[in-house]
Design a protein around this motif. Structure first.
Motif, PDB file in Angstrom:
ATOM      1  N   TYR A  89      45.266  44.946  50.562  1.00 14.53           N
ATOM      2  CA  TYR A  89      44.928  43.538  50.322  1.00 14.53           C
ATOM      3  C   TYR A  89      44.449  42.871  51.600  1.00 14.53           C
ATOM      4  N   ARG A 130      48.742  29.534  44.121  1.00 18.52           N
ATOM      5  CA  ARG A 130      48.812  30.959  43.790  1.00 18.52           C
ATOM      6  C   ARG A 130      47.445  31.538  43.431  1.00 18.52           C
ATOM      7  N   GLU A 131      46.593  30.754  42.779  1.00 15.63           N
ATOM      8  CA  GLU A 131      45.291  31.254  42.348  1.00 15.63           C
ATOM      9  C   GLU A 131      44.397  31.622  43.529  1.00 15.63           C
ATOM     10  N   THR A 175      43.913  35.424  44.649  1.00 14.00           N
ATOM     11  CA  THR A 175      43.299  36.431  43.784  1.00 14.00           C
ATOM     12  C   THR A 175      42.128  37.117  44.488  1.00 14.00           C
ATOM     13  N   GLN A 176      42.085  38.434  44.331  1.00  9.81           N
ATOM     14  CA  GLN A 176      41.038  39.205  45.001  1.00  9.81           C
ATOM     15  C   GLN A 176      40.756  40.469  44.189  1.00  9.81           C
ATOM     16  N   THR A 177      39.487  40.889  44.146  1.00  4.45           N
ATOM     17  CA  THR A 177      39.109  42.124  43.456  1.00  4.45           C
ATOM     18  C   THR A 177      38.828  43.205  44.494  1.00  4.45           C
ATOM     19  N   GLN A 190      41.796  43.873  39.991  1.00  7.42           N
ATOM     20  CA  GLN A 190      42.066  42.510  40.429  1.00  7.42           C
ATOM     21  C   GLN A 190      43.521  42.390  40.902  1.00  7.42           C
ATOM     22  N   LEU A 191      43.668  41.979  42.148  1.00  6.55           N
ATOM     23  CA  LEU A 191      44.993  41.709  42.702  1.00  6.55           C
ATOM     24  C   LEU A 191      45.231  40.204  42.665  1.00  6.55           C
ATOM     25  N   THR A 192      46.397  39.805  42.175  1.00 13.31           N
ATOM     26  CA  THR A 192      46.741  38.383  42.136  1.00 13.31           C
ATOM     27  C   THR A 192      47.964  38.129  43.018  1.00 13.31           C
ATOM     28  N   TYR A 193      48.329  36.895  43.149  1.00 12.89           N
ATOM     29  CA  TYR A 193      49.512  36.498  43.910  1.00 12.89           C
ATOM     30  C   TYR A 193      50.736  37.285  43.459  1.00 12.89           C
ATOM     31  N   HIS A 194      50.835  37.553  42.163  1.00 14.43           N
ATOM     32  CA  HIS A 194      52.017  38.225  41.624  1.00 14.43           C
ATOM     33  C   HIS A 194      52.071  39.700  42.002  1.00 14.43           C
ATOM     34  N   ASN A 195      50.957  40.263  42.475  1.00 17.63           N
ATOM     35  CA  ASN A 195      50.932  41.661  42.903  1.00 17.63           C
ATOM     36  C   ASN A 195      51.168  41.808  44.397  1.00 17.63           C
TER      37      ASN A 195
END
Length: 497
Positions: free
Chosen positions: A63, A77-78, A81-83, A165-170
């Motif tokens: 990341y 949090r949004e 987000t990253q791909t 897609q990586l989000t805050y929760h990952n």
């Protein structure tokens, strides 16, 4: 051997270098050691890295945070987000579990992220196994065992790219905070957990981000609903810390379980340290059914209640009215209220009052007596209260065993605490005591327990110690430095949550 300890200006001081290279320090501070090099010459940073492997914080990262999150103080949090593109292996469903097990070291490992997903072609007979892009870059990246397993399952070693897609929760706690805090600054993710409460010791540069840090701790640690920051000073004779709410619900009544015993207390008004559970258990295991235990600084009962549950007769005391109240509550909670008598007195008044009154009958009955003094900042200063405590010596000379806790910053902490205990007691304890290392409060500060039998020459000396119990030691003496030292040390500790 030449030991190189994690970078810190304080170790440039010859005293700390000497201490850091001592066998005792090395035995207790292995987590602080970065590398061991024996070349009898100066060692460069690159050599250290070669000797120790990849240094934490310098490993390749999947990341890479978007630049706009740097300096964020209100959690969005949004924005995280990253791909990213990761390699994937197409695997028949019939051997899927076996393949995943064989490739467990190479698959992607992220919080809340599945390693197995549906094939892009939506074929029910196949799944995609996602791989770590820093471990697998081509078919040649698989180990011999992994390659052999793939061949045995007839899985082609053909990789394809997958847009993930990586989000805050990952993300892990450290990743979020590293992305937000200024580059080059220490990142704090360590905390102590007390029931639903996480308490931290934030540094100055982290304070502008305190609310965000608190919310991230709640998000990433199930069961944590309240995060507080402790100030560095214990502000009263009751060892209370000033606390600042960082995030979550303002509920300070914690429910914890330690060594099978339940406790409840208002964390903001009493002292509780989750790092002492092993020490509580160690001492309690020395107590046998029918023994007598006097707990001079009992707190909410971590020594007293387990001892009572084992069948000991306990007399417990604490000066803090809140601690005394929760001590009584916890005795009832654990159904030992008939085994524990409680007092709300100064420690010296307790020794020269209830303990003195009970002791003669216990000694005549040849009962084993234990006296626990867990106030490490000041307990040694209370030892003079035992001077001339009794008038008539027991015929067999059996006297109580004392467990006195203390801090030391000395280069030879064991020798230091025995010397100080001897001075306060007015009798030499060298050769008549043992010292148990409890924990590091800070890199140059140890907590220890001095154990000894009360000498007959002290208890029946006729030399009475100070008896003025009307004035508790001034609050400034209670600023025992534990919090301040812990504040710097906790940043190198792992999270207890």
């Amino acid at each position: 051997m030449c030991f190189f300890v994690s970078v810190s200006a304080r170790f440039c001081n010859s005293r700390y270098v000497s201490r850091a290279c001592s066998p005792t320090f090395m035995r207790r501070n292995l987590n602080s050691v970065v590398a061991v090099v024996d070349f009898c010459s100066a060692v460069s940073v690159s050599a250290l890295i070669s000797a120790s492997g990849v240094v934490k914080g310098m490993e390749q990262k999947i990341y890479r945070p978007p630049p706009q999150v740097r300096g964020m103080t209100c959690l969005d949090r949004e924005a995280f987000t990253q791909t990213i593109t990761v390699p994937a292996l197409r695997v028949p469903t019939g051997v899927l579990n076996k393949v995943v097990k064989s490739l467990k070291k190479s698959t992607i490992q992220r919080p809340g992220l599945p390693r197995v997903i549906h094939d892009k072609e939506e074929c029910s007979d196949f799944r995609l196994v996602l791989l770590d892009p820093h471990k697998v870059t081509s078919a040649a990246s698989f180990s011999e065992d992994e390659a052999e397993a793939l061949r045995s399952f007839d899985v082609p070693e053909e990789l394809q790219n997958y847009e993930l897609q990586l989000t805050y929760h990952n993300l892990k706690t450290e990743e979020v905070l590293e992305a937000v805090l200024p580059q080059g600054q220490d990142v704090t993710s360590a905390f102590s957990r007390v029931g639903h409460i996480a308490h931290m010791n934030l540094r100055e540069h982290q304070l502008p981000y305190k609310s965000l840090i608190g919310q991230v701790i709640i998000d990433k640690n199930p069961g944590i609903t309240c995060v507080v920051n402790k100030t560095n000073i214990i502000d009263s004779t009751y060892r209370n810390f000033k606390m600042e709410m960082l995030a979550g619900e303002e509920n300070m009544v914690a429910k914890v379980k330690e060594n099978g015993v339940s406790y409840e207390f208002d964390f903001s008004r009493v002292y509780w340290n989750p790092r002492l559970s092993t020490e509580h258990q160690r001492v309690v295991e020395l107590v046998k059914r029918g023994d007598a235990v006097f707990d001079v600084f009992a707190g909410v009962g971590p020594f007293a209640i387990p001892a009572a549950r084992l069948g000991a007769n306990v007399v417990a005391n604490d000066l803090n009215p809140e601690s005394h109240r929760w001590l009584q509550h916890n005795c009832k909670l654990n159904k030992v209220e008939n085994k524990v008598r409680t007092f709300n007195l100064d420690g010296r008044a307790f020794i020269q009052g209830p303990l003195k009154q009970e002791l003669p009958a216990l000694l005549k009955g040849k009962m084993r007596v234990h006296i626990v003094m867990n106030l490490p900042a000041l307990a040694l200063e209370f030892l003079d209260a035992f001077r001339g405590l009794l008038h008539e010596s027991p015929s067999d000379g059996t006297l109580p065993t004392v467990y006195c806790y203390c801090f030391s910053k000395d280069e030879n902490p064991e020798t230091d605490v025995v010397k100080r205990a001897s001075h306060s007691l007015g009798f030499p304890l060298e050769g008549r005591s043992s010292v148990h290392f409890v924990r590091n409060v800070a890199p140059n500060k140890d907590m220890l327990c001095v154990r000894f039998s009360l000498p007959t020459e002290v208890v029946f000396s006729g030399d009475h110690g100070q008896t003025d119990s009307s004035s508790e030691p001034a609050p400034k003496r209670q600023k025992c430095e534990e919090a301040a030292d812990s504040a710097s040390y906790i940043h190198s500790s792992v999270s207890e949550g």
